[in-house]
Motif scaffolding. Structure first.
Motif, PDB file in Angstrom:
ATOM      1  N   VAL A  83      74.253  21.501  37.818  1.00 42.38           N
ATOM      2  CA  VAL A  83      72.896  21.480  37.852  1.00 42.38           C
ATOM      3  C   VAL A  83      72.657  23.066  37.968  1.00 42.38           C
ATOM      4  O   VAL A  83      71.979  23.836  37.300  1.00 42.38           O
ATOM      5  CB  VAL A  83      72.051  20.776  38.461  1.00 42.38           C
ATOM      6  N   THR A 130      74.910  21.857  32.527  1.00 44.21           N
ATOM      7  CA  THR A 130      74.818  20.520  31.952  1.00 44.21           C
ATOM      8  C   THR A 130      74.379  20.450  30.545  1.00 44.21           C
ATOM      9  O   THR A 130      74.223  21.600  30.096  1.00 44.21           O
ATOM     10  CB  THR A 130      73.432  20.004  32.910  1.00 44.21           C
ATOM     11  N   ASN A 140      71.842  19.369  28.380  1.00 46.40           N
ATOM     12  CA  ASN A 140      70.565  18.985  28.356  1.00 46.40           C
ATOM     13  C   ASN A 140      70.205  18.387  27.094  1.00 46.40           C
ATOM     14  O   ASN A 140      69.190  17.443  27.360  1.00 46.40           O
ATOM     15  CB  ASN A 140      69.677  20.367  28.475  1.00 46.40           C
ATOM     16  N   THR A 141      70.702  18.465  26.080  1.00 46.49           N
ATOM     17  CA  THR A 141      70.265  17.726  25.029  1.00 46.49           C
ATOM     18  C   THR A 141      70.882  16.308  25.260  1.00 46.49           C
ATOM     19  O   THR A 141      70.072  15.461  24.639  1.00 46.49           O
ATOM     20  CB  THR A 141      71.020  18.341  23.774  1.00 46.49           C
ATOM     21  N   ALA A 187      68.627  14.666  27.410  1.00 45.31           N
ATOM     22  CA  ALA A 187      67.358  14.221  27.017  1.00 45.31           C
ATOM     23  C   ALA A 187      67.335  12.927  26.031  1.00 45.31           C
ATOM     24  O   ALA A 187      66.480  12.402  26.155  1.00 45.31           O
ATOM     25  CB  ALA A 187      66.461  15.369  26.530  1.00 45.31           C
TER      26      ALA A 187
END
Length: 923
Positions: free
Chosen positions: A252, A257, A259-260, A263
């Motif tokens: 992080v 990371t 992120n897609t 999410a």
């Protein structure tokens, strides 16, 4: 033609036609969870059938023809000796009708008096899926209790719970092929070089093919798997969760990371990150007792590599926080998006051949069949409707540790133990023994006639074993393979599923347990996986439903899910970013690392770790039959750092006595092996030996039964023990031609452990008596028609015993006895001729031939010993392949290759050290 006849013909392919017909049978290895295919040549000579050779199946995708040393020696463990051949009650042989009728009567009687919760089954990853299926069906749907658990609880249950929390289902997402397509392989709590040698060879080959592949070993011990590692992190035992929380924090904070993916496909990321935020690299290094630079090196590798596999096993699972440790690993894969793609994923490796198959059919106390949930009322209704059963268990049953605790308390009145040896394998041996003593009826189904558990059995049922059993198993990559029956059952032995169905029929349930062929059970299992499954469960065997007996016989290894008839199996899960939770998103789990439950103290200052060895399996009921498998490690030893041994006045080979707060007066005694690869303050002992093998072989007594509150998996990697020298006056060794002579060991010696060879059996002994008194005790138990030649000098005494002028036994006693090379003794017992006087004199003096003083055996296939290998390395053989070219070692099963590499590295390190010393002297 009946089904069984059709099956036998359809699974064997004739390869020659002579007076003796030879046929090729293809089956699956019965040992670890790799699930190797095995080719067996069966010879038919009239009505007699025998197995002539084994080899790896070249086309089987789990092993592509490779077999480890245990698989290579399957035929040596498959003999009829020491087999259970008849049912018995209270030690007397009875008919099957009497035995199964009594089992049924006892179950019904207990239910009538105490309810179904007073009945329990304790089963095994050695059962085939079909055996497991009918046992689970009888218990949960007809007895009405979920008190069926399995020795897989000791192996995989923490990984299972971690997967279920993260993915919604018990799903191993990876395939063995991923090992060959990854850029980073992280071995955590896994000594794959010894426990899964065939997969370790695939890892070695992958590293040779891909120079950019990095391997990290995370293990308190520098095991033979470290020979493949670019980085070894010898962390403090029990601190794995902190290490992986730190990795999550690093990913992080360093911007690594996905992120897609987070999410679109996950929940709970923020909470997991918050819990991990305190684990800086400095905090991790301090907590795990590691150099911070090494921690950063590992984290950087994981962050920057495109793909990564975390390959984890018992070092993670066998913990009071094993589930959290598994989820800490999974969190890192979810955060980095290294999941659902080739070469990536959290990959738990299974210890037993059919632990996964047992879970598919609900063989654990906290699950239903077909991956349905016992806590879900709709799932319970679905299973009961499908089975048309009179009742259905309405809540989770007792997990293994709890089951035996309740048995000891008197709540369990009937237990049926199948294909496992819990007195040895379970923790807290005193409690297990007390539980079985307390239980009103103990039924044991097994293949061997003497195990520690059989001593407590009221009813004993002879079952079939490998080469006779017929059904399916599922390996660690979700691959279903056939284990085929190649030989008829010996004596009156029956398949486990047949025994269970017979009992069920006598309980009044014949209509639901009337299977004419094992394929009918498999078909019912496959249909249940599809029943009201609209895609919410990954376990779907629709494409394998409706097979004829012939199609079942010819079933090829297949990875589930098999969602329809056109599907050839599924190599990898989650490639679409969809999981099997209610919202199809994976769950991050917020982890708070915790210390092991069994902490050291002033009275018990050492950490004990336990595990498997290279050439043995579980409690050695099979591998113990093969003398060849004792050549690498003849007996259980206690690995200890030399500095710790020195403080305790122990040296190599000395006997050490171990005790724990939970051992209840049981003392475990093992010879010491000095090992610099062992962390100070920590010791290691193998799990395999038991009281069937030695007077003080009871490792399970040193673990107190502490277990993970979610999975119920016991903490078998971290016990607190006290160690002191065993204060015997005399040591000794006995070798006999007739193993029956060793039945008197308990009367002769205060300590003993048996070591088999091909032509004799040996025992290491120790006594509080003087050497000459120990010799006299041994003399008193010999047959009358023996001649004893003796020699006594100072505190040493020895004897050679001749019977009809043929060597019958040899005895050495000595206050500081050293073991004679067993191969030397075996060569002398191999002959039935008179031995020369010079040989008899050498035996009395304990002076073996020079050829046998070459150190322990390293390569079991070609009997290549330590000194021979070291001499070749010193002469210039600088690679494992070079040693193979010169000595053949490592060229057959490959199980010794990691050890050969370690020996090469050790000599190289020694040369570097010597050079630096010389340079220092010159300067």
């Amino acid at each position: 033609m009946n089904h069984s006849q059709h099956h036998e013909l359809s699974t064997l392919i004739p390869v020659t036609t002579t007076k003796r017909t030879q046929q090729l049978g293809q089956t699956t290895c019965p040992y670890c969870g790799v699930g190797c295919g095995v080719d067996v040549i069966r010879q038919q000579d009239g009505r007699n059938a025998s197995l002539k050779s084994v080899a790896g199946t070249p086309e089987h995708p789990a092993n592509f023809g490779r077999l480890c040393i245990k698989g290579t020696n399957l035929l040596q463990t498959n003999g009829a000796e020491n087999r259970l051949l008849s049912p018995s009650v209270a030690g007397k042989n009875v008919s099957w009708d009497t035995a199964t009728g009594l089992v049924a009567e006892k179950i019904k009687d207990v239910i009538a008096k105490h309810g179904p919760e007073a009945v329990a089954f304790y089963v095994s990853g050695q059962l085939l899926t079909e055996d497991y299926y009918v046992a689970n069906k009888l218990m949960k749907g007809y007895i009405g209790s979920a008190n069926i658990d399995t020795n897989s609880r000791l192996c995989m249950s923490s990984a299972v719970a971690a997967y279920k929390r993260a993915f919604g289902e018990d799903l191993v997402p990876c395939s063995y092929n991923d090992l060959e397509h990854t850029d980073l392989l992280v071995l955590v709590g896994s000594n794959a070089a010894w426990t899964h040698p065939v997969l370790f060879q695939r890892m070695e080959r992958a590293k040779l093919r891909n120079p950019d592949l990095n391997v990290v070993l995370i293990d308190p011990r520098a095991t033979d798997s470290s020979t493949l590692a670019d980085l070894h992190l010898p962390l403090k035992p029990g601190t794995d969760a902190a290490l992986f929380n730190g990795l999550l924090h690093f990913l992080v904070t360093q911007g690594h990371t996905d992120n897609t993916f987070i999410a679109d496909s996950t929940n709970g990321f923020e909470a997991a990150v918050e819990n991990a935020s305190v684990w800086s690299t400095a905090a991790v290094a301090n907590y795990c007792d590691l150099p911070e630079a090494s921690v950063i090196q590992f984290y950087t590798m994981f962050a920057k590599k495109t793909t990564a596999i975390t390959f984890f096993s018992m070092g993670i699972n066998q913990s009071t926080t094993g589930v959290d440790k598994g989820n800490a690993i999974i969190n890192c894969h979810l955060a980095s998006g290294k999941i659902g793609k080739p070469g990536s994923g959290p990959f738990s490796i299974t210890g037993q051949p059919n632990a996964m198959g047992g879970r598919e059919v609900g063989g654990l106390a906290n699950m239903l069949a077909a991956h349905m949930d016992i806590d879900n009322a709709e799932h319970r209704k679905n299973v009961q409707t499908f089975w048309q059963s009179p009742v259905m268990a309405e809540r989770q049953g007792l997990k293994a540790v709890d089951m035996f605790e309740r048995m000891a308390a008197g709540d369990i009145k009937f237990v049926w133990i199948m294909a496992t040896n819990p007195v040895v394998s379970m923790p807290n041996r005193p409690q297990i023994e007390a539980a079985l003593e307390k239980c009103e009826t103990v039924v044991v189904s097994d293949i061997v006639a003497n195990t520690d558990t059989l001593a407590f059995a009221d009813i004993v049922l002879p079952a079939t074993g490998w080469s006779e059993k017929d059904g399916t198993v599922t390996n660690s990559e979700r691959r279903i393979s056939r284990q085929r029956g190649l030989l008829p059952a010996p004596g009156e032995a029956r398949h486990d599923w047949q025994i269970i169905c017979d009992v069920a029929g006598k309980m009044g349930f014949a209509d639901s347990f009337s299977y004419a062929h094992v394929s009918e059970i498999f078909d019912e299992h496959t249909r249940l996986t599809t029943y009201k499954n609209h895609g919410e469960r990954a376990l779907n065997l629709c494409g394998l439903s409706g097979m004829t007996v012939s199609e079942y016989d010819r079933l090829s290894p297949t990875q589930w899910p098999v969602a329809d008839a056109t599907c050839q199996g599924t190599e990898r899960l989650f490639s679409d970013g969809k999981f099997f939770t209610a919202d199809r998103r994976a769950n991050f789990i917020a982890i708070q690392p915790a210390a092991p439950a069994q902490l050291t103290c002033e009275a018990f200052p050492f950490v004990l770790n336990s595990g498997r060895l290279r050439d043995q399996w579980h409690t050695m009921t099979r591998t113990g039959k093969a003398a060849k498998l004792f050549r690498h490690t003849a007996q259980a030893t206690l690995a200890m750092h030399p500095d710790d041994a020195e403080k305790l006045s122990l040296k190599e080979g000395d006997l050490a006595a171990l005790s724990a707060a939970s051992s209840g007066g049981m003392t475990t005694i093992l010879p010491v092996t000095l090992e610099t690869r062992q962390r100070k303050g920590e010791v290691f002992a193998p799990i395999h030996w038991s009281k069937a093998w030695g007077s003080h072989c009871q490792i399970g007594a040193l673990f107190n039964g502490a277990n993970d509150e979610i999975s119920g998996q016991p903490e078998l990697k971290h016990a607190a023990v006290a160690i002191q020298p065993a204060a015997f006056t005399t040591g000794g060794q006995i070798a006999v031609r007739n193993s029956a002579l060793l039945s008197q060991l308990t009367d002769v010696a205060d300590y003993w452990v048996k070591i088999p060879a091909e032509h004799c059996e040996s025992a290491q002994v120790a006594s509080y008596a003087k050497a000459e008194d120990l010799l006299q005790k041994w003399q008193s138990v010999l047959p009358e028609n023996c001649i004893m030649l003796t020699r006594q000098q100072d505190d040493k005494a020895s004897a050679v015993i001749l019977q009809n002028e043929i060597l019958a036994a040899v005895v050495w006693t000595d206050s500081n006895a050293q073991a004679m090379p067993l191969e030397w003794l075996d060569s002398l017992f191999a002959t039935s001729a008179d031995l020369p006087d010079a040989t008899l004199a050498a035996l009395l003096r304990g002076q073996p031939d020079e050829a046998y003083l070459l150190g322990p055996q390293i390569c079991s296939c070609f009997n290549v010993r330590q000194k021979t290998i070291n001499d070749a390395i010193e002469a210039g053989a600088a690679t494992v392949d070079a040693l193979g070219d010169q000595l053949q070692c490592g060229t057959n099963c490959g199980s010794c290759r990691s050890e050969l590499k370690r020996m090469i590295d050790q000599q190289a390190d020694a040369r570097v050290l010597l050079h630096s010393i010389d340079e220092g002297a010159l300067s």
